[in-house]
Design a protein around this motif. Structure first.
Motif, PDB file in Angstrom:
ATOM      1  N   LEU A  11       0.417  -1.766 -11.860  1.00 56.99           N
ATOM      2  CA  LEU A  11       0.250  -0.391 -12.318  1.00 56.99           C
ATOM      3  C   LEU A  11      -0.795  -0.399 -13.428  1.00 56.99           C
ATOM      4  O   LEU A  11      -0.554  -0.958 -14.502  1.00 56.99           O
ATOM      5  CB  LEU A  11       1.574   0.175 -12.822  1.00 56.99           C
ATOM      6  N   GLU A  13      -2.515   1.650 -16.008  1.00 64.07           N
ATOM      7  CA  GLU A  13      -2.514   2.902 -16.765  1.00 64.07           C
ATOM      8  C   GLU A  13      -3.842   2.998 -17.498  1.00 64.07           C
ATOM      9  O   GLU A  13      -4.019   2.427 -18.569  1.00 64.07           O
ATOM     10  CB  GLU A  13      -1.338   2.935 -17.736  1.00 64.07           C
ATOM     11  N   HIS A  59      -2.136   0.719  -8.509  1.00 66.34           N
ATOM     12  CA  HIS A  59      -2.119   2.159  -8.722  1.00 66.34           C
ATOM     13  C   HIS A  59      -3.029   2.450  -9.918  1.00 66.34           C
ATOM     14  O   HIS A  59      -2.807   1.929 -11.010  1.00 66.34           O
ATOM     15  CB  HIS A  59      -0.703   2.657  -9.042  1.00 66.34           C
ATOM     16  N   SER A  61      -3.636   4.831 -12.519  1.00 65.20           N
ATOM     17  CA  SER A  61      -2.753   5.879 -13.002  1.00 65.20           C
ATOM     18  C   SER A  61      -3.065   6.239 -14.441  1.00 65.20           C
ATOM     19  O   SER A  61      -4.084   5.862 -15.005  1.00 65.20           O
ATOM     20  CB  SER A  61      -1.298   5.394 -12.842  1.00 65.20           C
ATOM     21  N   GLU A  64      -3.895  11.045 -16.875  1.00 63.28           N
ATOM     22  CA  GLU A  64      -4.736  11.502 -15.772  1.00 63.28           C
ATOM     23  C   GLU A  64      -5.978  10.633 -15.684  1.00 63.28           C
ATOM     24  O   GLU A  64      -6.888  10.737 -16.509  1.00 63.28           O
ATOM     25  CB  GLU A  64      -5.119  12.969 -15.975  1.00 63.28           C
ATOM     26  N   VAL A  88      -3.505   7.812  -8.578  1.00 57.78           N
ATOM     27  CA  VAL A  88      -2.317   8.613  -8.891  1.00 57.78           C
ATOM     28  C   VAL A  88      -2.764   9.722  -9.822  1.00 57.78           C
ATOM     29  O   VAL A  88      -3.115   9.470 -10.979  1.00 57.78           O
ATOM     30  CB  VAL A  88      -1.221   7.747  -9.538  1.00 57.78           C
ATOM     31  N   THR A  89      -2.771  10.967  -9.335  1.00 57.34           N
ATOM     32  CA  THR A  89      -3.439  12.038 -10.054  1.00 57.34           C
ATOM     33  C   THR A  89      -2.683  13.359  -9.967  1.00 57.34           C
ATOM     34  O   THR A  89      -1.916  13.590  -9.028  1.00 57.34           O
ATOM     35  CB  THR A  89      -4.867  12.240  -9.493  1.00 57.34           C
ATOM     36  N   SER A 113       0.512  14.576  -7.531  1.00 59.10           N
ATOM     37  CA  SER A 113       1.761  15.095  -8.073  1.00 59.10           C
ATOM     38  C   SER A 113       1.815  16.610  -7.942  1.00 59.10           C
ATOM     39  O   SER A 113       0.787  17.297  -7.996  1.00 59.10           O
ATOM     40  CB  SER A 113       1.905  14.716  -9.555  1.00 59.10           C
TER      41      SER A 113
END
Length: 374
Positions: A11, A13, A59, A61, A64, A88-89, A113
């Motif tokens: 993940l 970020e 991902h 992520s 945003e 992932v948005t 999302s």
């Protein structure tokens, strides 16, 4: 020490910045400043090391991630490292030009999302007008033949709309919809009382999901994640602490799970200081709750100890103040009654919207983040 099996997922970020103000967000209450974020070349190095370690999927992520001006370069570096990439948005800011540049960079798929099937309610939960942008983003993704997943975080304020949310995913031609009941970390934990659904809401929504799964079999993949506050059986923490995935936060902190920064005394390592292989295999933070030796009773003698691994350490800490205790979601936990009481409270205070409270960085971290910055 036994060398752990390699992780398969990362993940990433990329930022904590976000135009939305969702009160269920699992980002920490103290958000990382933009000036502290890893730079383009630093993320490229993370992806290279991740692939060498065995990671297959990342991902991209946030926050945003579209707020990163270098998202295309970051995506390309992940693809060049051999990783499958999923954006992932929220969809806010995903123009035709932006999606085309991301496709050119090699982006493989998108997870979008949505907060509610009703545009007004969706905007209310998100804290700003955003539904129309999501609709436009879904169309752009499908026009470019990318796989599209729709993600919905469920709670008291949208759980009754599950049927409409599934219909929305069908209308958007999504390949998959994930109906994930709120996990109470970060802002979600702060707003737990306002977000907690009733047992009747969960029961009714579960019936809708089962009906729609049968009706849409072969058309839409529906994932239903029940909150373990209600199940009596804890879920394994990210498939087991430091077992299948890792998280790298915007400033380079490496975590065994996205919420682990909340645990006192963990002292998570940073990719600016250590290699990803050392972090995964040797760091005290990643080895803290691996295996079963750390477990207290009743976990130590439980026949499920190698299935749920004692449940979630972050949840145990959030509910008891002690990360080593049995996850109170487990019906065998001495703290289970206190958790059940939370699910039965009929109080719904106002939701506190996510706001850009930022944390200070140490001088060392700030300097590390600037190296290789965009």
């Amino acid at each position: 020490m036994t060398v752990p099996a390699p992780p398969w997922a990362l993940l990433s970020e990329l930022t904590h910045a976000c135009p939305l103000r969702c009160g269920y967000c699992s980002n920490p209450l103290e958000l990382t400043r933009r000036s502290q974020e890893l730079g383009t070349s630093q993320w490229a190095d993370v992806f290279r090391q991740a692939a060498e370690l065995g990671v297959l999927h990342t991902h991209l992520s946030g926050g945003e991630p579209l707020l990163r001006r270098d998202l295309e370069e970051i995506t390309r570096s992940a693809v060049d490292a051999g990783l499958y990439t999923q954006l992932v948005t929220s969809g806010d800011g995903l123009s035709a030009e932006r999606i085309d540049s991301l496709v050119d960079a090699g982006l493989h798929s998108v997870q979008l999302s949505v907060q509610h099937a009703d545009p007004g309610r969706s905007d209310e939960i998100a804290g700003r007008r955003s539904f129309d942008a999501k609709l436009a983003a879904a169309r752009l993704v499908k026009e470019r033949c990318l796989p599209l997943g729709v993600n919905v975080v469920l709670h008291r304020h949208n759980l009754d709309a599950v049927a409409d949310l599934i219909a929305l995913a069908v209308d958007w031609r999504a390949d998959r919809v994930e109906l994930a009941n709120t996990q109470f970390y970060g802002w979600g934990l702060l707003n737990r009382a306002a977000l907690m659904p009733s047992r009747e809401q969960l029961r009714a929504a579960g019936e809708v999901v089962e009906r729609e799964r049968k009706r849409l079999d072969g058309t839409l993949d529906i994932t239903w994640v029940v909150p373990d506050y209600f199940s009596g059986t804890p879920k394994p923490c990210m498939g087991g602490w430091g077992a299948v995935s890792l998280t790298v936060t915007p400033d380079g902190t490496a975590l065994p799970c996205p919420a682990a920064a909340s645990l006192p005394g963990l002292d998570p390592p940073n990719v600016a200081d250590r290699s990803l292989r050392w972090i995964w295999e040797e760091s005290p933070a990643f080895n803290a709750y691996r295996g079963t030796d750390w477990m207290p009773s009743p976990c130590r003698s439980c026949e499920r100890r190698t299935e749920d691994f004692g449940g979630c350490r972050c949840q145990a800490h959030a509910l008891t103040g002690d990360a080593t205790r049995t996850d109170p979601a487990c019906s065998l936990s001495p703290d289970h009654a206190a958790l059940v009481a939370l699910t039965e409270a009929d109080v719904a205070p106002r939701l506190v919207p996510r706001r850009p409270t930022v944390k200070r960085a140490s001088p060392h971290r700030t300097a590390s983040a600037r190296r290789g910055s965009r």
